[in-house]
Design an enzyme around this catalytic site. Structure first.
Site, PDB file in Angstrom:
ATOM      1  N   HIS A  72      45.918  45.666  44.036  1.00  0.00           N
ATOM      2  CA  HIS A  72      45.125  44.169  43.992  1.00  0.00           C
ATOM      3  C   HIS A  72      45.151  43.624  42.528  1.00  0.00           C
ATOM      4  O   HIS A  72      45.217  44.180  41.598  1.00  0.00           O
ATOM      5  CB  HIS A  72      43.796  44.643  43.909  1.00  0.00           C
ATOM      6  CG  HIS A  72      43.636  45.116  45.641  1.00  0.00           C
ATOM      7  ND1 HIS A  72      42.215  45.074  46.211  1.00  0.00           N
ATOM      8  CD2 HIS A  72      44.468  45.324  46.474  1.00  0.00           C
ATOM      9  CE1 HIS A  72      42.301  45.396  47.374  1.00  0.00           C
ATOM     10  NE2 HIS A  72      43.532  45.925  47.663  1.00  0.00           N
ATOM     11  N   TYR A 196      32.622  41.844  45.416  1.00  0.00           N
ATOM     12  CA  TYR A 196      31.385  42.366  44.889  1.00  0.00           C
ATOM     13  C   TYR A 196      30.295  41.424  45.098  1.00  0.00           C
ATOM     14  O   TYR A 196      30.383  40.185  44.381  1.00  0.00           O
ATOM     15  CB  TYR A 196      31.308  42.669  43.417  1.00  0.00           C
ATOM     16  CG  TYR A 196      32.254  43.838  43.067  1.00  0.00           C
ATOM     17  CD1 TYR A 196      31.551  45.025  42.679  1.00  0.00           C
ATOM     18  CD2 TYR A 196      33.563  44.011  43.295  1.00  0.00           C
ATOM     19  CE1 TYR A 196      32.347  46.206  42.230  1.00  0.00           C
ATOM     20  CE2 TYR A 196      34.222  45.084  42.781  1.00  0.00           C
ATOM     21  CZ  TYR A 196      33.619  46.251  42.478  1.00  0.00           C
ATOM     22  OH  TYR A 196      34.401  47.373  41.978  1.00  0.00           O
ATOM     23  N   PRO A 288      29.262  54.026  40.393  1.00  0.00           N
ATOM     24  CA  PRO A 288      30.620  53.645  40.917  1.00  0.00           C
ATOM     25  C   PRO A 288      31.007  52.192  40.736  1.00  0.00           C
ATOM     26  O   PRO A 288      31.743  51.878  41.062  1.00  0.00           O
ATOM     27  CB  PRO A 288      30.392  54.213  42.345  1.00  0.00           C
ATOM     28  CG  PRO A 288      28.908  54.204  42.494  1.00  0.00           C
ATOM     29  CD  PRO A 288      28.478  54.448  41.508  1.00  0.00           C
ATOM     30  N   LYS A 292      35.096  54.192  37.581  1.00  0.00           N
ATOM     31  CA  LYS A 292      35.626  54.670  36.457  1.00  0.00           C
ATOM     32  C   LYS A 292      35.646  55.909  36.677  1.00  0.00           C
ATOM     33  O   LYS A 292      36.349  56.610  35.716  1.00  0.00           O
ATOM     34  CB  LYS A 292      34.663  54.129  35.226  1.00  0.00           C
ATOM     35  CG  LYS A 292      34.902  53.040  34.983  1.00  0.00           C
ATOM     36  CD  LYS A 292      36.399  52.782  34.195  1.00  0.00           C
ATOM     37  CE  LYS A 292      36.821  51.191  34.025  1.00  0.00           C
ATOM     38  NZ  LYS A 292      37.435  50.519  35.232  1.00  0.00           N
ATOM     39  N   TYR A 380      38.004  46.337  33.928  1.00  0.00           N
ATOM     40  CA  TYR A 380      38.096  46.891  35.192  1.00  0.00           C
ATOM     41  C   TYR A 380      39.476  47.454  35.631  1.00  0.00           C
ATOM     42  O   TYR A 380      39.750  48.620  36.261  1.00  0.00           O
ATOM     43  CB  TYR A 380      38.002  45.627  36.217  1.00  0.00           C
ATOM     44  CG  TYR A 380      37.673  46.121  37.519  1.00  0.00           C
ATOM     45  CD1 TYR A 380      36.310  46.422  38.269  1.00  0.00           C
ATOM     46  CD2 TYR A 380      38.629  46.388  38.882  1.00  0.00           C
ATOM     47  CE1 TYR A 380      36.167  46.675  39.458  1.00  0.00           C
ATOM     48  CE2 TYR A 380      38.454  46.672  39.854  1.00  0.00           C
ATOM     49  CZ  TYR A 380      37.127  46.918  40.224  1.00  0.00           C
ATOM     50  OH  TYR A 380      36.829  47.257  41.549  1.00  0.00           O
TER      51      TYR A 380
END
Length: 392
Positions: A72, A196, A288, A292, A380
C-alpha cells in the site's frame, strides 16, 4: 540440554530472533506454551513497515509475503463527509507498507526454522526462568535448559517480565476508555487502501488481509461483549461510520471471526535484567491504531541479534549493554505516534464539544499541510532502522 540463547515464546519476535541468530551461527531453542496450530492461527496485526518487509526479505523468509502480501502506498483519513488520502509515494518516496497477516509471518518463520533444523518446543506451559544474574537456565516439564542468555519474547502475559525482581522495572502505562471490536469477513475489500474513519459515532477502520478477506474494526465501550454484536448490527454500524463519502458503498459478506481488544499503552524499563533480554510485547504494548506492535518486535530482535553476534564474535558486551536504551528510543517514538493516532481519530466523552472541535482542527491541519502529512506518513511506514545493526 544446553544452547547459547534460550528463547521463550514462538510468536514473531521469538521465531525471527531464532532465525536471525541461526544466520549468524548462534544456536537457540524456542519454548512455546501453546500448540503450533494455535500460534499459526492467532489473528493479530497485519501491517508491515518498510523496514520489516526489507528485513524479512534479506533474511530469506519473504518469498510468500512477496507473492501474497498487499503493498500500500497510502492511507485515507475519512471525516466530515470527505476522504483525504495521505500519499506515501509523494511524501516518503520509496517507502510503503505491506498488508500481510502476523499469523502468516509466523507460519513462514516456523516452516523455515524447522527446515533449517531449528528446535521449537510447543505445548510447554510451565516454563520458568532462573538465575538471571549469573548462569541463566529455563525449566519446563521436569527438564532444564542451560543457556548463556534468555530472550523473553513471550508477550504481555508471559513469564519472563514477572521473573524480574520487584523494584527493578519502571512501568509506564495508560488505559483508554474504549476497545476495538474486530471482525474478519469473507468479502473483497471495498477500498484498495486502508480507511481510518472518524465520526461522532466513534472510530472505524477498513482494512484487509487478502483480495478475498476484509478486516474491520469498530470503536466500542470497554465492557463490550461479542454476544451483543450480531452480524447485522456490525454491518449497520460499519455502514454508518464508513459510508460518509458520496459514492462509497460497503461490500458486505459472511463474518467468520470476531474479537474484542482492550486499548492500552505500556512500557517496562529497562528491557534487560542480568542475562534476560525482553523483546516485543513482553516489554511494550501500543494501541493498534498506529500499526506498530509487530514492527517494534522486529526492531527489538534485530538489535538483539546484532548485540549477541558482536558478543560471540568479539567478546564485547557493548551492544548488549546498550540494547535497552537503544530499543527504548524507538519504542517511545512509536508510543507517541500510536497515542497521537488514537487521540486524533477516536471519539472520547460525548459531551466534550471542545475536544471534538480540537480533533476536527487537527485533522484539517494534517490533511492540508504537507509537513503534517509527511510526519504521519514517515512514522506510519516506519522510521529507518538504527545503523550498524544488520542481521548479515
Amino acid at each position: 540440554m544446553r544452547t547459547q540463547v534460550g528463547i521463550v515464546g514462538a510468536g514473531p519476535a521469538g521465531l525471527l530472533l531464532s532465525h536471525l541468530l541461526h544466520l549468524r551461527g548462534i544456536d537457540s531453542v524456542v519454548l512455546e506454551a501453546r500448540s503450533r496450530e494455535y500460534v499459526e492461527q492467532r489473528v493479530r496485526a497485519g501491517v508491515l513497515e518498510q523496514g520489516t518487509v526489507d528485513l524479512l526479505n534479506e533474511a530469506g523468509v519473504g518469498e510468500r509475503m512477496r507473492k501474497e502480501g498487499l503493498p500500500h502506498h497510502g492511507i485515507e483519513l475519512r471525516y466530515g463527509g470527505a476522504g483525504h488520502r495521505i500519499p506515501f509515494e509523494k511524501l516518503v518516496p520509496g517507502r510503503a507498507i505491506t498488508v500481510y497477516g502476523q499469523q502468516e509471518v509466523v507460519k513462514d518463520l516456523i516452516a523455515r526454522r524447522l527446515a533449517d533444523g531449528g528446535k521449537i518446543l510447543f505445548d510447554v506451559p510451565d516454563v520458568a526462568p532462573h538465575s538471571l544474574e549469573k548462569s541463566p537456565y529455563l525449566t519446563f516439564q521436569g527438564e532444564r535448559l542451560d543457556c548463556d542468555v534468555i530472550a523473553g519474547c513471550d508477550g504481555f502475559h508471559g513469564v519472563c517480565r514477572p521473573s524480574i525482581p520487584e523494584g527493578v522495572l519502571s512501568i509506564f502505562q495508560r488505559d483508554y476508555p474504549f476497545a476495538w471490536l474486530g471482525i474478519l469477513a469473507r468479502v473483497p475489500p471495498s477500498s484498495e487502501e486502508l480507511i481510518y474513519a472518524h465520526s461522532d459515532r466513534g472510530f472505524a477502520l477498513h482494512s484487509m488481509r487478502t483480495p478475498e478477506i476484509s478486516r474491520f474494526y469498530l470503536q466500542v465501550p470497554t465492557d463490550t461483549s461479542i454476544d451483543d454484536w450480531p452480524d447485522e448490527r456490525i454491518w449497520a454500524e460499519l455502514r454508518a461510520r464508513l459510508e460518509t463519502v458520496p459514492g462509497f458503498e460497503l461490500t458486505e459478506g459472511p463474518i467468520f471471526a470476531k474479537d474484542v481488544s482492550a486499548m492500552r499503552s505500556f512500557v517496562a524499563e529497562p528491557m534487560r535484567h542480568g542475562n534476560l533480554y525482553l523483546a516485543g510485547d513482553a516489554a511494550h504494548i501500543v494501541p493498534p491504531t498506529g500499526a506498530k506492535g509487530l514492527n517494534l518486535a522486529v526492531a527489538d530482535v534485530r538489535l538483539l541479534t546484532a548485540a549477541l553476534a558482536d558478543f560471540y564474535e568479539t567478546g564485547s558486551t557493548g551492544l548488549l549493554d546498550s540494547y535497552s536504551a537503544t530499543c527504548l528510543k524507538r519504542v517511545w517514538r512509536a508510543q507517541h505516534f500510536s497515542w497521537w493516532m488514537t487521540t486524533l481519530l477516536h471519539t472520547f466523552e460525548a459531551d466534550d464539544a471542545y475536544g471534538g472541535r480540537l480533533q476536527t482542527s487537527h485533522l484539517d491541519y494534517v490533511t492540508s499541510s504537507t509537513a503534517a502529512a509527511t510526519t504521519l506518513a514517515e512514522n506510519y511506514v516506519g522510521l529507518p532502522f538504527e545503523p550498524g545493526a544488520s542481521h548479515a
